[in-house]
Scaffold this motif. Structure first.
Motif, PDB file in Angstrom:
ATOM      1  N   ARG A  57      -7.397   2.275  -3.509  1.00 43.21           N
ATOM      2  CA  ARG A  57      -6.012   2.203  -3.059  1.00 43.21           C
ATOM      3  C   ARG A  57      -5.059   2.342  -4.240  1.00 43.21           C
ATOM      4  O   ARG A  57      -5.360   1.905  -5.348  1.00 43.21           O
ATOM      5  N   GLU A 117     -13.664   0.719  -1.462  1.00 40.74           N
ATOM      6  CA  GLU A 117     -12.314   1.145  -1.101  1.00 40.74           C
ATOM      7  C   GLU A 117     -11.505   1.487  -2.354  1.00 40.74           C
ATOM      8  O   GLU A 117     -11.674   0.876  -3.408  1.00 40.74           O
ATOM      9  N   ASN A 141       0.863  -1.180   0.000  1.00 39.59           N
ATOM     10  CA  ASN A 141       0.000   0.000   0.000  1.00 39.59           C
ATOM     11  C   ASN A 141       0.900   1.231   0.000  1.00 39.59           C
ATOM     12  O   ASN A 141       1.624   1.484   0.958  1.00 39.59           O
ATOM     13  N   THR A 142       0.879   2.017  -1.083  1.00 39.23           N
ATOM     14  CA  THR A 142       1.808   3.148  -1.190  1.00 39.23           C
ATOM     15  C   THR A 142       1.516   4.239  -0.169  1.00 39.23           C
ATOM     16  O   THR A 142       2.418   4.984   0.219  1.00 39.23           O
ATOM     17  N   ALA A 143       0.270   4.335   0.300  1.00 43.76           N
ATOM     18  CA  ALA A 143      -0.083   5.394   1.248  1.00 43.76           C
ATOM     19  C   ALA A 143       0.563   5.153   2.611  1.00 43.76           C
ATOM     20  O   ALA A 143       0.938   6.101   3.306  1.00 43.76           O
ATOM     21  N   THR A 144       0.698   3.897   2.996  1.00 40.85           N
ATOM     22  CA  THR A 144       1.241   3.567   4.321  1.00 40.85           C
ATOM     23  C   THR A 144       2.585   2.859   4.250  1.00 40.85           C
ATOM     24  O   THR A 144       3.221   2.631   5.272  1.00 40.85           O
ATOM     25  N   ASP A 145       3.002   2.498   3.021  1.00 40.67           N
ATOM     26  CA  ASP A 145       4.233   1.725   2.809  1.00 40.67           C
ATOM     27  C   ASP A 145       4.170   0.382   3.529  1.00 40.67           C
ATOM     28  O   ASP A 145       5.188  -0.194   3.901  1.00 40.67           O
ATOM     29  N   GLU A 146       2.952  -0.123   3.713  1.00 38.09           N
ATOM     30  CA  GLU A 146       2.731  -1.385   4.411  1.00 38.09           C
ATOM     31  C   GLU A 146       2.536  -2.508   3.404  1.00 38.09           C
ATOM     32  O   GLU A 146       1.836  -2.341   2.397  1.00 38.09           O
TER      33      GLU A 146
END
Length: 348
Positions: free
Chosen positions: A150, A148, A98-103
Motif C-alpha cells: 500500500r 499486501e 490509503n492513497t489509492a482509495t482516499d479512505e
C-alpha cells in the motif's frame, strides 16, 4: 527540528514462503511418502503511536518499508519460519489514509495504539497435504501468497485542547508565550509562525490544558492561499477555539469585524464542524487604546457581530487579562469533564 505534518510512504508486507515438495528417504524406506512442509507466513506491517515522536520528518528520507518474507517449507514436514512483523513508530495524532482509495484507514490518537496497514502473505502448502488414495506420491505444492502493498498518506494533527486562530499579527504567538512556557518566534510581520507551537498552561498541579498556536490565516486559506491551509486540520481535535483579534489595528488596515467574518468563512469552507466548535473572542492589544476606550471598542465589535459566546479583552504583551482567561478556560474544561462523567453514569 523542522515540523513536518504530512508524508507519503510505501509499505510492503512479507510474502508467504513456498510449500515444499519432498519425500521420505530413510534407510530401508527408499520410496517413502510425501513429507514436504508448509511455507512460513510473511511478516505484517504495523503502525504504532509513540508519544516520544513529534514529527513525520524521518519519513521524508525513508519512504519504503518492507516486512520480512516467510521462509520456504522443507522436507521432513518442517515448516518454514514466519517472517517478523515490521513495526513503524509514528507520532500520536497521526491519521493514516490509503492513497489509492482516499479512505482513512485509522487514527492513532493514543499512545501505544497499533494499526495493521499491510497483512503478511500466507505460507504455501507442502505436498504432504495433497496425498490421497489415488495419488500416493503427489508432486504438488502451492506457493506462498504475496503480502499486501500500500501507499499511505500520513497526516499529523496536533493534539491540543485549545486552538488559537486569527489573522497574521493578531498576537497569537505573544499570547501563548504569556500563558505558557512555549517560546514561539514573535515579530511584527506576517507569517512569523511557520509551524504549530504547543504550550502547556498549568493552573494547578493536576489541572492544566494544552494550547496550540498555528499560522495566521488569510482570505482564501481554505482554497490553498497562504500557510493556513496546511494547519486548518490541526483545529479539528481541539475542544475550544480562541479567536484572537487585534482590537487596535493600524489606520487603513482591515476592520476587525471584517477579519472575524473572513476567518469564519474560511472555517466554514474547510470544515463546517469547525464553525460549530465553542469559539471565544479574545480582543488583544488593549494596551494600545486609552483605558476609557477599551471596553467601548470591544463592545462595538461584539454588537456588530451579534456575538453570543464569551469574549475577553486582554493585552498579551503586558500579560493583562490573560490569567482570568486561562482560569475560565480551565473551568470550561472541568465542566465538560463533569458533564461527560454524569452522562456516562446515567448510561451505565
Amino acid at each position: 527540528m523542522k515540523f513536518v505534518d504530512e508524508a507519503i510512504i510505501e509499505v510492503h508486507a512479507g510474502n508467504g514462503g513456498n510449500g515444499c515438495v519432498g519425500f521420505r528417504r530413510e534407510k530401508f524406506i527408499p520410496f517413502g511418502g510425501p513429507d514436504g512442509g508448509d511455507g512460513g507466513s510473511g511478516g505484517s506491517v504495523w503502525l504504532v503511536a509513540d508519544e516520544g515522536i513529534n514529527t513525520l520528518v524521518d519519513f521524508r528520507h525513508e519512504r519504503k518499508f518492507r516486512a520480512q518474507r516467510g521462509e520456504n517449507g522443507m522436507g521432513r514436514q518442517m515448516a518454514g519460519k514466519s517472517g517478523e512483523d515490521l513495526v513503524i513508530r509514528v507520532p500520536v495524532g497521526t491519521v493514516v489514509i490509503n492513497t489509492a482509495t482516499d479512505e482513512q484507514i485509522g487514527d492513532l490518537a493514543d499512545h501505544g495504539r497499533r494499526l495493521l496497514v499491510a497483512q503478511g502473505g500466507h505460507g504455501g502448502l507442502g505436498n504432504m497435504h495433497f496425498k490421497s488414495s489415488v495419488n500416493r506420491s503427489p508432486r504438488k505444492a502451492t506457493p506462498g501468497s504475496p503480502g499486501e502493498e500500500r501507499e499511505l498518506k500520513l497526516e499529523l494533527k496536533v493534539l491540543a485542547d485549545v486552538g488559537l486562530l486569527g489573522f497574521p499579527n493578531a498576537g497569537k504567538s505573544t499570547l501563548i508565550r504569556a500563558v505558557s512556557a512555549a517560546t514561539p518566534k514573535v515579530a511584527d510581520y506576517p507569517f512569523t509562525t511557520l509551524q504549530p507551537h504547543l504550550g502547556v498552561v498549568r493552573i494547578e498541579t493536576d489541572r492544566s490544558f494544552v494550547i496550540a498556536d498555528i499560522p495566521g490565516l488569510i482570505e482564501g486559506a481554505a482554497d490553498g492561499a497562504g500557510l493556513g491551509i496546511q494547519f486548518l486540520k490541526h483545529l479539528a481535535r481541539t475542544r475550544l477555539l480562541l479567536h484572537v483579534v487585534d482590537v487596535a489595528p493600524f489606520e487603513g488596515t482591515t476592520d476587525p469585524v471584517e477579519e472575524i467574518r473572513a476567518i469564519e468563512k474560511e472555517l466554514a469552507e474547510f470544515d463546517r464542524e469547525l464553525l460549530h466548535k465553542p469559539r471565544w473572542l479574545v480582543f488583544n492589544k488593549m494596551d494600545l487604546l486609552a483605558p476609557e476606550d477599551r471596553e467601548k471598542a470591544a463592545k462595538a465589535i461584539v454588537r456588530k457581530l451579534k456575538w453570543k459566546q464569551p469574549w475577553y479583552l486582554i493585552s498579551a504583551i503586558a500579560r493583562e487579562g490573560t490569567w482570568p482567561l486561562c482560569l475560565d478556560i480551565q473551568r470550561f474544561f472541568d465542566e465538560q469533564k463533569l458533564a461527560a462523567a454524569e452522562a456516562a453514569e446515567q448510561g451505565a
